[in-house]
Design a protein around this motif. Structure first.
Motif, mmCIF file in Angstrom:
data_model
loop_
_atom_site.group_PDB
_atom_site.id
_atom_site.type_symbol
_atom_site.label_atom_id
_atom_site.label_comp_id
_atom_site.label_asym_id
_atom_site.label_seq_id
_atom_site.Cartn_x
_atom_site.Cartn_y
_atom_site.Cartn_z
ATOM 1 N N ASP A 57 0.817 -1.208 0.000
ATOM 2 C CA ASP A 57 0.000 0.000 0.000
ATOM 3 C C ASP A 57 0.858 1.268 0.000
ATOM 4 O OD1 ASP A 57 0.912 -0.481 2.535
ATOM 5 O OD2 ASP A 57 -1.022 -0.290 3.539
ATOM 6 N N LYS A 58 2.007 1.227 0.705
ATOM 7 C CA LYS A 58 2.897 2.387 0.719
ATOM 8 C C LYS A 58 3.506 2.614 -0.660
ATOM 9 C CE LYS A 58 2.735 3.677 5.075
ATOM 10 N NZ LYS A 58 2.237 5.018 5.450
ATOM 11 N N PHE A 59 3.954 1.523 -1.257
ATOM 12 C CA PHE A 59 4.533 1.632 -2.598
ATOM 13 C C PHE A 59 3.478 2.090 -3.599
ATOM 14 C CE2 PHE A 59 5.167 -0.287 -6.783
ATOM 15 C CZ PHE A 59 6.405 0.228 -7.118
ATOM 16 N N ASN A 60 2.286 1.532 -3.517
ATOM 17 C CA ASN A 60 1.238 1.870 -4.471
ATOM 18 C C ASN A 60 0.817 3.335 -4.347
ATOM 19 O OD1 ASN A 60 -0.508 0.773 -6.573
ATOM 20 N ND2 ASN A 60 -2.191 1.269 -5.194
ATOM 21 N N GLU A 61 0.895 3.867 -3.138
ATOM 22 C CA GLU A 61 0.586 5.285 -2.938
ATOM 23 C C GLU A 61 1.555 6.156 -3.745
ATOM 24 O OE1 GLU A 61 0.800 8.442 0.780
ATOM 25 O OE2 GLU A 61 0.231 6.367 1.200
ATOM 26 N N LYS A 62 2.844 5.790 -3.692
ATOM 27 C CA LYS A 62 3.850 6.526 -4.456
ATOM 28 C C LYS A 62 3.639 6.324 -5.952
ATOM 29 C CE LYS A 62 7.643 8.963 -4.821
ATOM 30 N NZ LYS A 62 7.664 10.393 -4.457
ATOM 31 N N LEU A 63 3.282 5.107 -6.351
ATOM 32 C CA LEU A 63 3.040 4.817 -7.766
ATOM 33 C C LEU A 63 1.866 5.641 -8.292
ATOM 34 C CD1 LEU A 63 3.516 3.190 -10.342
ATOM 35 C CD2 LEU A 63 2.121 1.353 -9.361
ATOM 36 N N GLU A 64 0.811 5.763 -7.499
ATOM 37 C CA GLU A 64 -0.356 6.544 -7.921
ATOM 38 C C GLU A 64 -0.009 8.025 -8.057
ATOM 39 O OE1 GLU A 64 -3.413 5.632 -5.121
ATOM 40 O OE2 GLU A 64 -3.972 3.748 -6.102
ATOM 41 N N GLN A 65 0.875 8.518 -7.180
ATOM 42 C CA GLN A 65 1.310 9.910 -7.287
ATOM 43 C C GLN A 65 2.055 10.141 -8.599
ATOM 44 O OE1 GLN A 65 3.686 10.804 -3.831
ATOM 45 N NE2 GLN A 65 1.976 10.637 -2.410
ATOM 46 N N ASN A 66 2.976 9.239 -8.927
ATOM 47 C CA ASN A 66 3.732 9.370 -10.172
ATOM 48 C C ASN A 66 2.824 9.240 -11.394
ATOM 49 O OD1 ASN A 66 6.095 9.694 -8.746
ATOM 50 N ND2 ASN A 66 6.786 7.587 -9.000
ATOM 51 N N LYS A 71 -0.324 11.848 -15.864
ATOM 52 C CA LYS A 71 -1.609 12.180 -16.484
ATOM 53 C C LYS A 71 -1.797 13.691 -16.597
ATOM 54 C CE LYS A 71 -4.107 8.043 -14.953
ATOM 55 N NZ LYS A 71 -5.154 7.525 -14.046
ATOM 56 N N GLN A 72 -1.248 14.440 -15.627
ATOM 57 C CA GLN A 72 -1.385 15.892 -15.654
ATOM 58 C C GLN A 72 -0.700 16.505 -16.866
ATOM 59 O OE1 GLN A 72 0.100 17.276 -11.880
ATOM 60 N NE2 GLN A 72 -1.712 16.618 -10.744
ATOM 61 N N GLN A 73 0.236 15.773 -17.463
ATOM 62 C CA GLN A 73 0.921 16.250 -18.655
ATOM 63 C C GLN A 73 0.115 15.961 -19.923
ATOM 64 O OE1 GLN A 73 4.763 14.375 -18.608
ATOM 65 N NE2 GLN A 73 5.279 15.158 -16.575
ATOM 66 N N GLY A 74 -1.093 15.447 -19.733
ATOM 67 C CA GLY A 74 -1.965 15.168 -20.865
ATOM 68 C C GLY A 74 -1.685 13.851 -21.554
ATOM 69 N N GLN A 75 -0.945 12.952 -20.883
ATOM 70 C CA GLN A 75 -0.578 11.668 -21.475
ATOM 71 C C GLN A 75 -1.506 10.571 -20.954
ATOM 72 O OE1 GLN A 75 1.880 11.419 -23.724
ATOM 73 N NE2 GLN A 75 2.439 13.566 -23.550
ATOM 74 N N SER A 76 -1.848 9.641 -21.833
ATOM 75 C CA SER A 76 -2.630 8.483 -21.409
ATOM 76 C C SER A 76 -1.678 7.374 -20.985
ATOM 77 C CB SER A 76 -3.525 7.990 -22.548
ATOM 78 O OG SER A 76 -2.738 7.629 -23.671
ATOM 79 N N ILE A 77 -2.140 6.498 -20.102
ATOM 80 C CA ILE A 77 -1.276 5.452 -19.564
ATOM 81 C C ILE A 77 -1.622 4.121 -20.220
ATOM 82 C CG2 ILE A 77 -0.583 4.217 -17.472
ATOM 83 C CD1 ILE A 77 -1.008 6.716 -15.889
#
Length: 709
Positions: A57-66, A71-77
């Motif tokens: 959960d700690k790692f995934n929190e950081k992954l979601e932030q990245n 996504k804020q740069q307008g890129q799709s994942i």
């Protein structure tokens, strides 16, 4: 009789004991086999680094932030991007853990005075300066930063924003500690005068030489027989190259194509043609698009150059109601209709005063303040003076509220960015001289429309798309073939059956546990998960679906972390081993030609080759013109005496014999300071990566990411 009576009386308890013991043994064996623990819950254990657990959960929190930042740069994942973000986040997380332990050992800290400087008003950390930069000048806006801090200290601050700021400051502190640690390492770097002189000569000392070569390609592969001893000799000499930092797996697979057939394409096209006729007669174009289009998009006015190329040349000269298509694009049949067109201004010039919600004390007060300023302007007050006094946008405030002209999409001239839709839409609808109050994500804008220039034609085009997908019949046929192939497989007939069915078997080599795709297949995560649960030689127990392909696969190799065994790399090293065997044969040919003190020209004649002169080669750039990089050959050249024919040297392309004509030494290095600085700078740039690599090499890491992703 006594024993039998005893057993009869206690048989129930005895059976229960043995059944319970058997069940316990079964459960424990399953736990051990799966790598879990009977006495602890490791369902949240993403990894263990030097004995320290990494919670998922700690790692995934950081992954979601990245991921959110991406996504804020307008890129799709896409699946590939998701895999990249996950790997990048893991490397960040692991690096922070390892450096954190080193920092803890050394007792490095960030003191209160340092902290006050880092987040102070005068010269804050560069990350803070970037966050609070003026949109126009790019410079740090101290007043904006002070307003934000005052907002955080007020009782109206959003708890989520306060927590985000706290986490940001914590990250700054950790980054500062890491910088201190790296500074300790880099301050220990030193370049002496001998190293500077060697580097100078390697880049400036010239050599002229002649060579004769015999290429490995001159001996057909079929005439070379490789023995186990040949493989072992090469493997032992290059064992360090076969060390892997993580477990890898190889597998072979065949694919069954379930892409849309010609019949499927014809059916979708027929459906699109029917929609085109309905699109022509509908009275509600927007509703028609929303109901029938696969990709829902609101109808909006667009200028020339912003439409798809096929539409851009058509719609700007068409009449209202014109329908184009069906046409195929990006895997879909599309129909486009010109809903409307209009001519509007090419650009609008405005100035504004921004009232920030936080500094004004809330939305109601900000709105009231903006309305009050509007009345003052209408009453004759100077817009520029009011902007200087009240505007939260300090970049434009110093210019009297002026901002660059912008087009109908809000794009400002000179590449200075874009405005928010609320702002530019209101400005384009207004008349010259109007004063407006408009709300956006930044607060309330008091806008004055100063000028409206030029004219541009805009069109509103509705597009209905129907993806070209395979029918259930096409999918069923392909899946049935895959199932039949799978049913025919045994442990050792994969390649034979594939060849029998006319299928091309593909190979996926060195696949990591978190890989997302395979050659030609973008999202094959399920296949990779299976491969990391299977044993060598296993065949999948089901048909995998990857995009429009059905996959059947067999695991061919498991390459554990550490130095790979010879058998695991035998196929990989075969070309190099063959070249070594060829080199022995070519060296024997050269040795025979060198007998009796022959000249380089005589050697060339005896081996049926030619002498090639080479001039002005430097040690730092070991490339022979017309050949590839030949490190071993050029190294031998610089270590040879002048006018002495060399012994045969095996290189990358073949075997060489050479003679050095002469060296040209550069002027003596009078001052080594600049040379030392250049080498030191190169060391400095590499040092951080090398430190992290060293920490990772020495770390004991149990990586369980494949279980979670």
């Amino acid at each position: 009789m006594g024993i039998m009576g005893f057993l009869r009386e206690r048989m129930g308890k005895i059976l229960a004991f043995f059944i319970g013991l058997a069940l316990l043994a079964f459960i424990v064996s399953e736990v051990v086999r799966s790598g879990g623990s009977f006495f602890r819950d490791d369902s949240n254990e993403l990894a263990v680094v030097n004995g320290e657990k990494v919670p998922y959960d700690k790692f995934n929190e950081k992954l979601e932030q990245n991921s959110a930042q991406f996504k804020q740069q307008g890129q799709s994942i896409s699946p590939q991007i998701a895999s990249y973000l996950q790997e990048t986040t893991w490397n960040q997380y692991l690096s922070q853990m390892l450096i954190g332990k080193e920092i803890e050992k050394l007792g490095l800290t960030v003191g209160d005075d340092e902290m006050s400087v880092m987040i102070g008003d005068n010269n804050p950390d560069p990350q803070i300066a970037r966050q609070f930069a003026d949109q126009q000048t790019g410079q740090f806006d101290r007043s904006k930063y002070n307003q934000f801090k005052a907002y955080l200290q007020s009782g109206k601050a959003d708890p989520a924003q306060k927590e985000a700021w706290h986490n940001f400051v914590v990250d700054l502190i950790e980054a500062k500690k890491a910088t201190k640690y790296m500074t300790l390492v880099t301050n220990g770097l030193y370049v002496n005068s001998l190293e500077a002189t060697d580097d100078y000569e390697a880049k400036n000392k010239l050599v002229n030489f002649k060579y004769v070569s015999l290429d490995y390609a001159s001996i057909p592969d079929a005439k070379v027989t490789l023995t186990d001893g040949d493989y072992s000799a090469y493997y032992d000499a290059h064992k360090a190259q076969f060390k892997t930092p993580q477990e890898l797996r190889d597998f072979e697979y065949v694919t069954f194509n379930a892409a849309p057939s010609k019949e499927d394409s014809a059916a979708v096209k027929l459906q699109a043609e029917k929609l085109a006729n309905e699109f022509k007669t509908t009275n509600n174009d927007s509703l028609f698009v929303q109901i029938n289009a696969e990709t829902k998009a609101p109808l909006a006015y667009q200028r020339k150059g912003s439409l798809d190329p096929k539409l851009d040349t058509t719609m700007f000269s068409a009449a209202k109601g014109f329908v184009y298509g069906p046409y195929i694009e990006n895997g879909s049949y599309k129909i486009a209709k010109l809903v409307d067109s209009k001519t509007t201004f090419d650009s609008v010039k405005t100035r504004h005063i921004l009232i920030d919600l936080a500094s004004a004390g809330g939305e109601d007060k900000a709105k009231a303040k903006a309305d009050s300023i509007k009345k003052l302007i209408q009453g004759g007050k100077s817009f520029a003076e009011l902007a200087t006094t009240f505007s939260a946008d300090k970049g434009s405030a110093v210019k009297g509220g002026e901002i660059p002209s912008f087009d109908a999409n809000g794009v400002m001239g000179g590449g200075q960015g874009a405005l928010v839709p609320e702002y530019y839409n209101a400005a384009f609808k207004a008349n010259k001289g109007d004063i407006l109050v408009v709300k956006s994500q930044f607060g309330y804008h008091v806008i004055q429309v100063e000028d409206q220039k030029g004219s541009v034609k805009l069109v509103k085009v509705g597009v209905v798309d129907k993806p070209l997908t395979a029918s259930s019949k096409t999918q069923t046929v392909a899946y049935s073939k895959a199932q039949a192939f799978l049913a025919s497989l045994t442990s050792d007939n994969f390649e034979a059956e594939a060849k029998k069915e006319g299928l091309k078997s593909r190979t996926a080599e060195d696949v990591t546990a978190i890989a997302s795709g395979l050659p030609g297949l973008d999202n094959a995560r399920d296949v990779v998960r299976w491969a990391y649960k299977a044993e060598k030689g296993d065949i999948t127990d089901k048909v995998f679906t990857v995009g429009d392909q059905y996959i059947v696969t067999r695991l061919t190799e498991i390459k554990p972390k550490g130095t790979l065994a010879l058998e695991a790399v035998k196929k990989q090293i075969e070309p190099m081993v063959r070249n070594e065997v060829k080199a022995k044969q070519l060296k024997e040919k050269f040795d025979s030609a060198l007998g009796g003190g022959a000249s380089i020209d005589q050697v060339a004649q005896k081996v049926n080759s030619k002498v090639v002169p080479v001039e002005n080669i430097v040690f730092a750039n070991p490339i022979i013109p017309g050949q590839s990089a030949e490190y071993k050959v050029i190294g031998s050249v610089f270590g040879s005496a002048v006018n002495k024919i060399s012994k045969p040297v095996d290189g990358t392309q073949g075997v060489y014999v050479f003679v050095v004509n002469g060296f040209t030494n550069p002027p003596a290095l009078g001052n080594a300071v600049k040379q030392k600085e250049q080498i030191g700078q190169a060391l400095l740039q590499r040092s951080q990566g090398l430190v992290l690599d060293a920490l990772k090499d020495n770390a004991i890491v149990k990586d369980n990411r494949a279980k979670f992703f």
